[in-house]
Design an enzyme around this catalytic site. Sequence first.
Site, short mmCIF file in Angstrom:
data_model
loop_
_atom_site.label_atom_id
_atom_site.label_comp_id
_atom_site.label_asym_id
_atom_site.label_seq_id
_atom_site.Cartn_x
_atom_site.Cartn_y
_atom_site.Cartn_z
N ASP A 29 89.97 41.56 75.80
CA ASP A 29 88.70 41.69 76.28
C ASP A 29 88.37 43.08 77.11
OD1 ASP A 29 86.42 40.89 77.81
OD2 ASP A 29 87.66 40.59 79.74
N VAL A 30 87.56 43.81 76.72
CA VAL A 30 87.41 45.16 77.26
C VAL A 30 86.16 45.04 78.30
CG1 VAL A 30 86.84 47.41 76.51
CG2 VAL A 30 87.76 46.04 75.11
N GLY A 31 86.52 45.41 79.37
CA GLY A 31 85.63 45.63 80.66
C GLY A 31 85.39 47.11 81.01
N THR A 89 86.28 48.52 83.84
CA THR A 89 87.29 48.71 84.48
C THR A 89 88.73 48.65 84.08
OG1 THR A 89 86.02 48.40 86.49
CG2 THR A 89 88.52 48.52 86.85
N ASN A 90 88.79 47.35 83.54
CA ASN A 90 90.06 46.96 82.78
C ASN A 90 89.96 46.48 81.34
OD1 ASN A 90 91.89 47.52 84.65
ND2 ASN A 90 91.28 45.71 85.93
N TYR A 120 67.75 33.67 76.28
CA TYR A 120 67.33 34.95 77.00
C TYR A 120 66.03 35.21 75.97
CZ TYR A 120 69.73 37.84 80.24
OH TYR A 120 70.34 38.48 81.32
N GLY A 142 75.51 40.52 77.61
CA GLY A 142 76.77 41.00 77.56
C GLY A 142 77.76 40.16 76.62
N ALA A 143 78.75 40.83 75.79
CA ALA A 143 79.81 39.98 75.17
C ALA A 143 80.52 38.90 76.27
CB ALA A 143 80.43 40.76 74.31
N ASP A 144 80.89 39.74 77.40
CA ASP A 144 81.64 38.93 78.37
C ASP A 144 81.02 37.67 78.88
OD1 ASP A 144 79.87 40.66 79.39
OD2 ASP A 144 81.05 41.14 81.26
#
Length: 258
Positions: A6-8, A10-11, A100, A107-109
């Site tokens: 999981d790419v955010g 910040t982290n 939507y 967003g993917a997250d």
Amino acid sequence: MLLVCDVGNTNLVFGLYEGRTLKHSFRLGTDPTMTSDEYGVFVKMLIEEEGYKFSDIDDVIISSVVPEVMHSLDNFAFKFCKKKPYIVGPGIKTGINIKYTNPSQVGADRIVNATAGYEKYKSNLILIDFGTATTFCSVSKDGDYLGGLITPGIKISADALFLNASKLPKVEIKKPENVVAKNTVSAIQSGIYYGYLGLVDKIVSQMLLELGWKEGEYNIIATGGLSQLIVNESIHEIEVDKTLTLEGLRIIYEKNKQ
């Protein structure tokens, strides 16, 4: 075994699953300049500490809100795991019906969290993710992603204060002893803590009012690094699920694996 990523903003968080069991997770700061080899060295070191090796990994799935890192992560999966990674995006099966205006803008997250929430709780949901941005999402018990909102994250807001007010020091984000503070450090902590607590309570109350959900008809789930700190004193009953996003990636993989 499945490697989830999981790419955010910040982290970047990796999780290693054996079946449906999360065996190990680890994180590093998101850095668009990192190469596939650097990811390889980092992941190799951390999975070997747990007794695993790259040859144990059967598949890889990635969710990212930072397009700049995807080339290196793609290459990392090919080079070290010998796998073509699943990428959360258009065309991948999630089981969620996105309501939507433009589904591609979600967003993917947020989609990963919605998938995990729907599969785990099977109820109307408000999902709060305390990340770089703090996001609020609503998901119906029928699996419809109804929408939500995005606010600046706690650390972003705090950093903006420190950067733009030259006499204010950078402080640890934590609950102060009193709302009415007697020194500058406590005053900043009070403003950040109670400000975000009030933000969460007001937004959730307004969402419930607009959605028309009554008590007993919904669950409120929070995830992200600072979730426990903020929701402890909320007027709402909020459950913290720290592995929600990683679980969502595992669930999406199971829906799409060949």
